[in-house]
Design a protein around this motif. Sequence first.
Motif, PDB file in Angstrom:
ATOM      1  N   UNK A 119       0.829  -1.209   0.000  1.00  0.00           N
ATOM      2  CA  UNK A 119       0.000   0.000   0.000  1.00  0.00           C
ATOM      3  C   UNK A 119       0.864   1.259   0.000  1.00  0.00           C
ATOM      4  N   UNK A 120       2.080   1.159   0.557  1.00  0.00           N
ATOM      5  CA  UNK A 120       2.951   2.335   0.578  1.00  0.00           C
ATOM      6  C   UNK A 120       3.384   2.749  -0.821  1.00  0.00           C
ATOM      7  N   UNK A 121       3.462   1.792  -1.758  1.00  0.00           N
ATOM      8  CA  UNK A 121       3.786   2.145  -3.148  1.00  0.00           C
ATOM      9  C   UNK A 121       2.658   2.980  -3.737  1.00  0.00           C
ATOM     10  N   UNK A 122       1.415   2.541  -3.503  1.00  0.00           N
ATOM     11  CA  UNK A 122       0.276   3.314  -3.981  1.00  0.00           C
ATOM     12  C   UNK A 122       0.234   4.691  -3.352  1.00  0.00           C
ATOM     13  N   UNK A 123       0.581   4.774  -2.067  1.00  0.00           N
ATOM     14  CA  UNK A 123       0.553   6.065  -1.384  1.00  0.00           C
ATOM     15  C   UNK A 123       1.642   6.993  -1.912  1.00  0.00           C
ATOM     16  N   UNK A 124       2.811   6.450  -2.202  1.00  0.00           N
ATOM     17  CA  UNK A 124       3.886   7.265  -2.766  1.00  0.00           C
ATOM     18  C   UNK A 124       3.480   7.821  -4.130  1.00  0.00           C
ATOM     19  N   UNK A 125       2.895   6.976  -4.964  1.00  0.00           N
ATOM     20  CA  UNK A 125       2.470   7.400  -6.300  1.00  0.00           C
ATOM     21  C   UNK A 125       1.385   8.464  -6.217  1.00  0.00           C
ATOM     22  N   UNK A 126       0.365   8.200  -5.386  1.00  0.00           N
ATOM     23  CA  UNK A 126      -0.742   9.146  -5.271  1.00  0.00           C
ATOM     24  C   UNK A 126      -0.287  10.475  -4.678  1.00  0.00           C
ATOM     25  N   UNK A 127       0.669  10.436  -3.749  1.00  0.00           N
ATOM     26  CA  UNK A 127       1.170  11.674  -3.147  1.00  0.00           C
ATOM     27  C   UNK A 127       1.791  12.579  -4.200  1.00  0.00           C
ATOM     28  N   UNK A 176      10.253   4.782   1.345  1.00  0.00           N
ATOM     29  CA  UNK A 176      11.094   4.230   2.394  1.00  0.00           C
ATOM     30  C   UNK A 176      10.446   3.033   3.055  1.00  0.00           C
ATOM     31  N   UNK A 177       9.122   3.095   3.247  1.00  0.00           N
ATOM     32  CA  UNK A 177       8.413   1.970   3.823  1.00  0.00           C
ATOM     33  C   UNK A 177       8.456   0.747   2.933  1.00  0.00           C
ATOM     34  N   UNK A 178       8.267   0.963   1.628  1.00  0.00           N
ATOM     35  CA  UNK A 178       8.273  -0.161   0.687  1.00  0.00           C
ATOM     36  C   UNK A 178       9.660  -0.793   0.597  1.00  0.00           C
ATOM     37  N   UNK A 179      10.693   0.041   0.484  1.00  0.00           N
ATOM     38  CA  UNK A 179      12.067  -0.474   0.417  1.00  0.00           C
ATOM     39  C   UNK A 179      12.444  -1.157   1.727  1.00  0.00           C
ATOM     40  N   UNK A 180      12.004  -0.575   2.849  1.00  0.00           N
ATOM     41  CA  UNK A 180      12.293  -1.180   4.142  1.00  0.00           C
ATOM     42  C   UNK A 180      11.700  -2.568   4.270  1.00  0.00           C
ATOM     43  N   UNK A 181      10.459  -2.719   3.774  1.00  0.00           N
ATOM     44  CA  UNK A 181       9.828  -4.033   3.810  1.00  0.00           C
ATOM     45  C   UNK A 181      10.624  -5.049   3.000  1.00  0.00           C
ATOM     46  N   UNK A 182      11.046  -4.642   1.793  1.00  0.00           N
ATOM     47  CA  UNK A 182      11.765  -5.566   0.918  1.00  0.00           C
ATOM     48  C   UNK A 182      13.128  -5.939   1.483  1.00  0.00           C
ATOM     49  N   UNK A 183      13.904  -4.940   1.894  1.00  0.00           N
ATOM     50  CA  UNK A 183      15.265  -5.183   2.370  1.00  0.00           C
ATOM     51  C   UNK A 183      15.271  -5.916   3.704  1.00  0.00           C
TER      52      UNK A 183
END
Length: 402
Positions: free
Chosen positions: A68-76, A360-367
Motif C-alpha cells: 500500500x505504501x507504493x500506492x501512497x507514494x504514487x498518489x502523493x 522508504x516503507x516499501x524499500x524497508x519491507x523488501x530489504x
Amino acid sequence: MTDLSASIKPAAMTLEAHSPGLALRSLVIGLTAFLTVVDLFATQAILPSLARHYGVTPAAMGFAVNASTFGMATASLVVGFFSPHINRRTGILLSLTLLAIPTSLLASAPNLAVFTALRVTQGLCMASAFALTLAYLGEQCSATDAGGAFAAYITGNVASNLVGRLISAAVADGLGLAWNFYVFAALNLAGAVLVYFTIRRVQPMHAMMPASSPLAATIAHWRNPRLRAAFGIGFCILFAFIGTFTFVNFVLVRPPLSLGMMDLGLVYVVFLPSVVTTLLAGKVAARLGTRLTIWGALAVAGLGLPLMLTPHLGEVLAGMVLVGVGTFFAQAAATSFVGQAATDNRGIASGTYLACYFCGGLVGTAVLGRLFDAFGWHACVFGVGVALALAALITFALKPNA
C-alpha cells in the motif's frame, strides 16, 4: 506527514472564532485522518495469520501487506502535481468511497499477487483522500490555528496505528480474516459520510495556482539541500518504522513469547504514549530547533532496538514503545520542517516528501524482509539501526537559512 501550514490563507473559516467550533473542527480532522488511514497498518496485526493462509514466508507477506505504501507514494506525487486543479470535496469523497472497494475485495483475494495489487490500490485511494483533506484544511485554517489542525491530524494518524491494529486482531480472532476486511471497508465509507456532512458546510476556497509548472517546482525542491535532506530523513523514518512493526509480529507469536491473535493486537497499546508525545513535537522543535529535535527522537528510537532483542515480553514492549515514540516524533518534526523550508509550491513539496516517506516503507519491507528470512530478527533490527543512523547523519543538512 503533510504540512498543514501549506497554502494557508489569512482568511479563516467562521468556526474558528468560537471555541466550540474549534473543538468540533479538531474532532473532525482527527476522525477523518483516522478513518482514512486506519487500513494502512492495521493488517500488520494479523500478518502471521495471513502468512499461514497464503502459505508464504514472512518477507513475502510483509511486502504484500505494505505494498500500500507504493500506492501512497504514487498518489502523493500525483495529487501534489495536480492539487490546484482538483476539487477538494469531490476528490476526498470519491477517494474514500472507492477505497472501500479494494478493502472489501481483500476478503476474497485468491492469491498473494491479487492481494498485493489490492493493497496498492488501497494506498492510491488513502493517499489521495488525506492529501486533499490536508490541502483543504490548509486553505480554510487561519495561520494561528494551523498548528492545532496539524496536531489533530497527527493524533488521528497515530491513533489509527493503535486502534486499527486492535480492531483487526479482534475481528480476525472472533469472526475470521474475511470479516476483518469487511469491517474496514465499512470504516472507509463512514469516513466518506463524515466528510460529506462536514466539508459541505464550509465555504469553499479556490487553491492558489502555482507560479511555476509542477515539474519545475519539483526540480527546484530537489535542488534545495535542506528539502532534499528532509526527503531523505522521511525515507529513513518509515524504513525503520516498517521494519520494526512488520517483522516484530513474527517474533511475538514464536517461542519463547508465543502470543495469541488477540494478545498480538493488544500489544499495540505501545502506540498510546506516541499519541501524547507526538503532540509536543512542534513546541519542542520551536524551542530546540529541528535538528536537535530529530536527533533526540532518533536517539530515543535507537535505545529501543536492543530491548527488542531480549526474550522477555516486557522489555520487547518497552523497546516497541521507544521506537514508536521516536519515529513518530521525528516524523512530525521533519514534516513541519518541509513546510518551513519550501518557500513556494508547498503542496508539491509535501507531496514529494510523502512520496519519499512511503517509498522508504516499501524499500524497508523488501530489504529488511530478506534480512529477516535469511538471518533472523537480530539482522533485521541491525538494519533498522542503520536506517536510524543514516537519518541522524542526514539531519546535519537541516541547517537554518543564513
